[in-house]
Design an enzyme around this catalytic site. Structure first.
Site, mmCIF file in Angstrom:
data_model
loop_
_atom_site.group_PDB
_atom_site.id
_atom_site.type_symbol
_atom_site.label_atom_id
_atom_site.label_comp_id
_atom_site.label_asym_id
_atom_site.label_seq_id
_atom_site.Cartn_x
_atom_site.Cartn_y
_atom_site.Cartn_z
ATOM 1 N N ASN A 63 -2.613 -9.324 8.582
ATOM 2 C CA ASN A 63 -1.175 -8.715 7.997
ATOM 3 C C ASN A 63 -0.533 -9.786 7.275
ATOM 4 O O ASN A 63 -0.259 -10.814 7.857
ATOM 5 C CB ASN A 63 -0.575 -7.899 9.200
ATOM 6 C CG ASN A 63 0.811 -7.541 8.680
ATOM 7 O OD1 ASN A 63 1.783 -8.252 8.217
ATOM 8 N ND2 ASN A 63 0.908 -6.194 8.729
ATOM 9 N N SER B 204 -1.120 -3.439 5.424
ATOM 10 C CA SER B 204 0.222 -3.294 5.128
ATOM 11 C C SER B 204 0.784 -2.264 5.981
ATOM 12 O O SER B 204 0.218 -1.149 6.111
ATOM 13 C CB SER B 204 0.332 -3.086 3.735
ATOM 14 O OG SER B 204 1.693 -2.987 3.158
ATOM 15 N N GLU B 205 1.946 -2.694 6.637
ATOM 16 C CA GLU B 205 2.289 -1.761 7.831
ATOM 17 C C GLU B 205 2.837 -0.390 7.349
ATOM 18 O O GLU B 205 3.257 0.376 8.326
ATOM 19 C CB GLU B 205 3.067 -2.602 8.698
ATOM 20 C CG GLU B 205 4.516 -3.168 7.973
ATOM 21 C CD GLU B 205 4.454 -4.523 7.635
ATOM 22 O OE1 GLU B 205 3.264 -4.924 7.213
ATOM 23 O OE2 GLU B 205 5.507 -5.146 7.506
ATOM 24 N N ASN B 206 3.083 -0.280 6.216
ATOM 25 C CA ASN B 206 3.421 0.868 5.815
ATOM 26 C C ASN B 206 2.398 1.982 5.770
ATOM 27 O O ASN B 206 2.570 3.228 5.299
ATOM 28 C CB ASN B 206 4.185 1.080 4.446
ATOM 29 C CG ASN B 206 3.329 0.551 3.259
ATOM 30 O OD1 ASN B 206 2.812 -0.336 3.466
ATOM 31 N ND2 ASN B 206 3.677 0.960 2.227
ATOM 32 N N SER C 142 -0.287 2.871 12.024
ATOM 33 C CA SER C 142 -0.265 1.648 11.596
ATOM 34 C C SER C 142 0.110 0.427 12.713
ATOM 35 O O SER C 142 -0.483 -0.470 12.938
ATOM 36 C CB SER C 142 0.671 1.357 10.164
ATOM 37 O OG SER C 142 0.675 0.100 9.861
#
Lengths: 219, 236
Positions: free
Chosen positions: A22, A45-47, A87
């Site tokens: 990340n 990607s944390e979305n 996520s």
């Protein structure tokens, strides 16, 4: 002294084959440009992306496909899309091998502050608190001193904390440092042309210099 | 079973002053554009809005902020909105900033029928103030976790790519983000879709959110789908 790309290039050497990584906004994002050939990694990607690719070619932008910095991106073969709970689930469950993020301050016991300057910048922590609370392997990419010339490597953080005792390694324009479990910044490498004395002067927290400190090799 | 309503106005029937709303979207990606337009027109005040972000000045939840319809925002990141900042600093707007994973999981907990979750995010920070801390041995280590309550918004409002008249939803790319979680948390859940289809047209194996969580569904009139950060590379 390294520029932003130099910092990113040095950090990219810490990214190992098979890692899920990340990358935070800013210098960390640049690391993707310097991942060595033959090292296969999957960017999270944390979305809600695993397998994030580079920016799209002009005309191929898709409003429905962005990264956590809200930039238009692409997907690589083998990518997966998921919701925000999943996520952060994989982040909390420590499935992500390496987290690279920026910081305003790091303390000598590994505390990090990067989300708020009281009375000045109050934008929110986004996913940073979740990431630092769970990630096993956190590298901070940042400038050694702030714009006023004050050290960002401190005995203890002065800004509101994002997470406690979580930073393992720091790469700055001046060098590479490990944060020791018992406290203290252990100097591992110097940036090209930078002296130990220079780094000592720029480090307010406890700096540990053990023997000869090699100059970093970037290529 | 047909959950179709005509438009956003009909979908938001029963929404009153002082209610708590949760809205899907990440930045401007996947926001319920038509419902937001209807909320502005409706003009209900003192709303509490749970949403990862607060839009930009002239789009998304920024439109509700302009009309001063929001009393409190619960978000993880609000950096793109000058009017938001002004209202927050002047004290007109109450703001609860919480970690993004906590936000997502509190919504999920609502939809999963669980009153609370335990998360390590925010331990030792100002987010932990006043919250119950429990120590667990888990995943090979012992550490502190914060107890965070599930969200139970009066209205949940999301946008999906496709949906059928029974409320089954499919999201497109990263426009999924918080939307299934928001949708599952609502007492009343409103889904607007780019394309409304008949039952049987969606592949049951590819449905992201089953219609049981959706109260009302309609096809949005139009979508601007504004891009917040247009980033491209050279060549083709």
């Amino acid at each position: 002294m390294l520029d932003k790309n130099g910092i990113a290039k040095r950090i990219a050497k810490e990214i190992k084959d098979g890692y899920y990584v990340n990358l935070g906004i800013g210098i960390p994002t640049l690391c993707a440009n310097y991942i060595p050939q033959g090292v296969n990694v999957v960017l999270q990607s944390e979305n809600g992306i695993l397998g994030m690719g580079p920016f799209p070619f002009e005309g191929d932008e898709d409003a429905d496909l962005i990264n956590a910095g809200k930039q238009t991106v692409t997907l690589l073969p083998g990518a997966a899309i998921f919701d925000s709970a999943l996520s952060f689930g994989m982040i909390r469950a420590q499935k992500v091998n390496l987290t690279i993020l920026g910081a305003m301050e790091v303390s000598e016991n590994g505390d990090i502050a990067n989300w708020k300057i009281p009375g000045k910048m109050v934008k929110g922590m986004g996913g940073a608190m979740d990431l630092v609370a769970s990630a096993k392997n956190i590298i901070v990419a940042m400038q050694h001193v702030n714009k006023a010339g004050e050290s960002k490597l401190l005995p203890s953080c002065t800004l509101p904390i994002t997470g406690l005792r979580c930073v393992k390694k720091i790469v700055t324009e001046l060098g590479v440092l490990d944060v020791l479990p018992e406290g203290g910044f252990k100097l591992l490498e110097r940036a090209p042309g930078i002296s130990v004395e220079h780094i000592q002067n720029a480090t307010a927290g406890k700096l540990i210099v053990d023997g000869e400190i090699p100059e970093m090799i970037l290529d | 079973m047909n959950k179709t309503v005509k438009n956003a106005d009909e979908a938001l029937a029963g929404l009153e002053d002082g209610m708590t709303l949760a809205l899907g979207g990440f930045g401007l990606c996947g926001i319920p554009e038509n419902s937001i337009t209807a909320l502005v027109k409706k003009g209900k005040k003192n709303l509490t809005c749970i949403s990862n972000n607060a839009g930009v000045d002239d789009f998304g939840l920024g439109l509700l902020l302009q009309k001063k319809l929001i009393k409190k925002m619960i978000s993880s990141y609000v950096g793109e909105n000058a009017e938001f900042e002004r209202q927050m600093l002047s004290g007109e707007l109450e703001v609860d900033l919480i970690p993004q994973g906590t936000l997502a999981t509190r919504l999920m907990a609502g939809g999963y029928g669980m009153p609370a979750i335990f998360t390590p995010a925010g331990v030792g920070t100002e987010v932990a103030e006043g919250k119950e801390v429990r120590r667990f041995k888990f995943n090979g280590e012992e550490k502190d976790y914060l107890m965070e309550y599930a969200f139970e918004p009066d209205f949940a409002i999301v946008k999906a790519w496709k949906g059928d008249t029974m409320g089954n939803l499919v999201f497109r790319m990263t426009a999924r983000n918080f939307s299934p979680l928001v949708a599952m948390a609502g007492k009343i859940t409103v889904a607007e879709v780019e394309e409304l289809v008949q039952p049987g047209e969606l592949n049951p194996q590819e449905i992201h959110l089953p219609g049981i969580y959706v109260t009302r569904i309609f096809q949005g009139e139009k979508y601007e789908k504004r891009i917040e950060q247009r980033t491209v590379r050279k060549g083709s």
